[in-house]
Design an enzyme around this catalytic site. Structure first.
Site, PDB file in Angstrom:
ATOM      1  N   TRP A  41      29.789  15.007  13.049  1.00 22.16           N
ATOM      2  CA  TRP A  41      28.969  15.080  14.519  1.00 22.16           C
ATOM      3  C   TRP A  41      28.191  14.111  14.815  1.00 22.16           C
ATOM      4  CZ3 TRP A  41      29.413  18.072  19.003  1.00 22.16           C
ATOM      5  CH2 TRP A  41      28.311  17.878  19.807  1.00 22.16           C
ATOM      6  N   MET A  42      27.907  13.358  15.784  1.00 21.05           N
ATOM      7  CA  MET A  42      26.752  12.547  16.464  1.00 21.05           C
ATOM      8  C   MET A  42      26.664  13.024  17.655  1.00 21.05           C
ATOM      9  SD  MET A  42      27.362   8.557  17.496  1.00 21.05           S
ATOM     10  CE  MET A  42      27.208   7.853  16.142  1.00 21.05           C
ATOM     11  N   ASN A  43      25.143  13.229  18.014  1.00 23.03           N
ATOM     12  CA  ASN A  43      24.908  13.406  19.328  1.00 23.03           C
ATOM     13  C   ASN A  43      23.542  12.038  19.682  1.00 23.03           C
ATOM     14  OD1 ASN A  43      23.448  15.896  18.157  1.00 23.03           O
ATOM     15  ND2 ASN A  43      22.578  15.874  19.901  1.00 23.03           N
ATOM     16  N   ASP A  44      22.584  12.591  20.108  1.00 22.06           N
ATOM     17  CA  ASP A  44      21.691  11.458  20.791  1.00 22.06           C
ATOM     18  C   ASP A  44      21.326  10.298  20.008  1.00 22.06           C
ATOM     19  OD1 ASP A  44      21.298  14.045  22.043  1.00 22.06           O
ATOM     20  OD2 ASP A  44      19.050  14.124  21.701  1.00 22.06           O
ATOM     21  N   SER A 110      15.886  14.888  17.600  1.00 22.31           N
ATOM     22  CA  SER A 110      15.725  13.528  18.299  1.00 22.31           C
ATOM     23  C   SER A 110      13.950  12.793  18.169  1.00 22.31           C
ATOM     24  CB  SER A 110      16.151  13.400  19.784  1.00 22.31           C
ATOM     25  OG  SER A 110      17.520  13.616  19.644  1.00 22.31           O
ATOM     26  N   ARG A 169       9.915  18.485  22.474  1.00 18.00           N
ATOM     27  CA  ARG A 169      10.524  17.689  21.478  1.00 18.00           C
ATOM     28  C   ARG A 169      10.855  16.151  22.189  1.00 18.00           C
ATOM     29  NH1 ARG A 169      13.926  21.874  23.305  1.00 18.00           N
ATOM     30  NH2 ARG A 169      15.633  21.427  24.590  1.00 18.00           N
ATOM     31  N   GLU A 224      14.485  16.515  28.494  1.00 21.43           N
ATOM     32  CA  GLU A 224      14.952  16.174  27.100  1.00 21.43           C
ATOM     33  C   GLU A 224      14.841  14.656  27.073  1.00 21.43           C
ATOM     34  OE1 GLU A 224      17.556  19.688  24.932  1.00 21.43           O
ATOM     35  OE2 GLU A 224      18.815  18.262  26.328  1.00 21.43           O
ATOM     36  N   TRP A 300      27.246  17.956  26.219  1.00 23.14           N
ATOM     37  CA  TRP A 300      27.030  19.278  25.560  1.00 23.14           C
ATOM     38  C   TRP A 300      28.307  19.847  26.457  1.00 23.14           C
ATOM     39  CZ3 TRP A 300      25.049  19.790  21.303  1.00 23.14           C
ATOM     40  CH2 TRP A 300      23.800  18.945  20.894  1.00 23.14           C
TER      41      TRP A 300
HETATM   42  C1  FRU Z   1      19.445  16.565  23.514  1.00 17.23           C
HETATM   43  C2  FRU Z   1      18.999  17.300  22.441  1.00 17.23           C
HETATM   44  C3  FRU Z   1      17.432  17.067  22.311  1.00 17.23           C
HETATM   45  C4  FRU Z   1      17.487  17.678  20.631  1.00 17.23           C
HETATM   46  C5  FRU Z   1      18.623  17.184  20.156  1.00 17.23           C
HETATM   47  C6  FRU Z   1      19.186  18.222  19.002  1.00 17.23           C
HETATM   48  O1  FRU Z   1      20.840  16.303  23.365  1.00 17.23           O
HETATM   49  O2  FRU Z   1      19.358  18.812  22.837  1.00 17.23           O
HETATM   50  O3  FRU Z   1      16.606  17.715  23.047  1.00 17.23           O
HETATM   51  O4  FRU Z   1      16.267  16.969  19.975  1.00 17.23           O
HETATM   52  O5  FRU Z   1      19.703  17.284  21.216  1.00 17.23           O
HETATM   53  O6  FRU Z   1      20.149  17.735  18.316  1.00 17.23           O
END
Ligand code: FRU
Length: 493
Positions: A41-44, A110, A169, A224, A300
């Site tokens: 999985w990859m996000n930010d 992040s 965060r 965020e 998301w």
């Molecule tokens: C944004 C977020 C950030 C958090 C990270 C967690 O997409 O919710 O606020 O640091 O993803 O994976």
């Protein structure tokens, strides 16, 4: 806990990459020129920076499954913003401020990167759900840009300022007027806000200045991934807003920063990308002075179609930002053109009651220029099947001043579409479409507007068409299709 805990966790992550990535690289929906995880999985995007001449892009990463897990920082390096190689996983949860015993909700959340005296420093959020405070800001330092050590002074910002909520965060280290600051996402009394910290002589010293800007209500309950940067003669604040549990379109505010008071005054607000799969963008400035943005090319709560192929999440192509007449424009970095193959040029024509049909293949860079005409609007279809049972449709509506994306026949993913208001004027309309195995990015009139979506059509759906909507004429001044080469290696099967 100790350094050894993190080294063991990183070794396990890298072993998982080695084990799973050959198969992932052969998956039919693997992206050809967009960065995606080697596995998992990859996000930010995190820590986007240029260090000793190369581009480093870190990202929220869970190697052991195609869903959000206990977050690590994955790492990719590129000489040119186009060809990325997987570097060893940079961060894994290991300390009381980023590791939780009793819940799965913890990790290295992040953050950003900054070069300090030829060392690469990461600033990230230590997140442990059951801890109080739940989120703190931490540092990790590397001499070679590959191996990172969490700082003994962590957490360097031990909790949110008084009166703030628990969400605290995504620190972005920025420079303004020669002074280092950190901008942190937060929430207070149900309103999103961006907090400003002034950096001291030592990278571990951070002094709270105040709330840089705050939602008035409609702009979200939690902000965020804030970013703050100069563009043209203004300052831009970028945030990814949440409304309750819903994450919505990132926006920029173009305005001015008063460093004395720490207040940012917004003159104009602009949604950065009218599509659905664009979130948590982060920018960096390169050695040539370009402001370059990358976003998570997913959102998301979307259908995770590629999980069956062992991966999820990707990055948009890097986009160069400029400020034109007070508005932010974004266009794909010019380096991407290196992947273009031999173009197909379709002859200019005037369409009336007919369709211009072409073939794009799976990965293509397409430029279309529409002139005048009497038709109400234009319809452009991509990744269309021969019978049009599958198609992703863009409606270019000059009269209504908007562009619509319809994903109702886009394949097996989410069918939701989107609309962006854009003044298309009376000049020719220039459209650029970046198609990849399961994504489409649209740029209108040299980046005045953009729209990013994930789409999941069959591999055989590679048609592209242009037609007038309703009666009347549509003038197609140009349609050029460049096939795009793959930027990544595929493991032998
Ligand atoms: C944004 C977020 C950030 C958090 C990270 C967690 O997409 O919710 O606020 O640091 O993803 O994976």
């Amino acid at each position: 806990m100790a350094e050894a805990t993190m080294r063991a966790a990183l070794a396990a992550a890298d072993a998982e990459i080695a084990r799973r990535s050959p198969e992932v690289s052969r998956g039919p929906r693997r992206l050809r020129y967009h960065l995606m995880p080697a596995t998992g999985w990859m996000n930010d995007p995190n820590g986007f920076v240029q260090f000793r001449g190369e581009f480093h892009l870190f990202f929220q990463f869970w190697p052991f499954g195609a869903e959000h897990g206990t977050m690590h920082w994955g790492h990719a390096i590129s000489p040119d913003l186009v060809h990325w190689r997987t570097a060893p996983t940079a961060l894994a949860p290991s300390e009381e401020y980023d590791y939780g015993e009793s819940s799965a909700s913890y990790g290295c959340y992040s953050g950003s990167a900054v070069v300090v005296e030829d060392e690469l420093v990461l600033m990230y959020t230590g997140h442990v759900y059951e801890r109080e405070p739940m989120q703190t800001q931490c540092l990790a330092v590397s001499e070679d840009g590959l191996t990172f050590h969490k700082h003994p002074a962590n957490p360097v910002i031990p909790g949110p300022p008084a009166g703030g909520g628990i969400d605290f965060r995504d620190p972005k280290v920025v420079e303004h007027g020669g002074q280092r600051y950190a901008v942190v996402g937060a929430s207070a009394r149900g309103r999103g806000r961006a907090l400003l910290y002034r950096g001291g002589d030592d990278i571990t010293e951070w002094t709270y200045v105040g709330a840089l800007a705050e939602s008035t209500g409609p702009e979200g309950t939690m902000w965020e991934c804030p970013d703050l940067f100069p563009l043209g003669d203004r300052c831009v604040l970028l945030v990814s807003p949440m409304h309750g549990v819903l994450n919505t379109a990132p926006f920029v505010q173009v305005g001015d920063l008063d460093t004395e008071s720490g207040r940012f005054t917004a003159a104009q607000t602009q949604v950065l990308d009218g599509g659905i799969d664009f979130y948590a963008p982060q920018t960096m400035v390169d050695a040539a002075g370009r402001r370059i943005l990358v976003a998570w090319m997913q959102q998301w709560h979307q259908r995770n179609v590629t999980a069956v192929e062992g991966w999820a999440g990707a990055m948009t192509v890097p986009r160069e930002l400029t400020l034109v007449e007070g508005r932010v424009r974004q266009r794909p970095v010019v380096e991407l053109e290196a992947l273009r193959g031999e173009p197909t040029h379709l002859a200019p024509r005037v369409l009336e009651g007919e369709t211009l049909d072409a073939e794009s293949g799976i990965a293509a860079d397409v430029r279309i220029v529409l002139g005048g005409g009497t038709a109400r609007a234009a319809r452009i279809g991509v990744r269309a099947s021969v019978d049009r049972g599958e198609q992703t449709v863009f409606v270019i509506d000059r009269a209504e001043g908007r562009v619509v994306c319809d994903r109702s026949l886009s394949g097996v993913g989410d069918a939701t579409g989107s609309v962006i208001d854009v003044d298309l004027g009376s000049d020719p309309i220039e459209l650029r479409l970046l198609l990849d195995a399961c994504s489409v990015e649209l740029f209108v009139n040299d980046g005045v507007a953009a729209m990013t979506h994930r789409i999941y059509p069959a591999e055989s759906s590679t048609g592209l068409f242009i037609e007038p909507i309703g009666s009347g004429t549509l003038e197609v001044l140009e349609c050029t299709i460049w096939p795009m080469a793959s930027a990544f290696e595929v493991a032998p099967g």
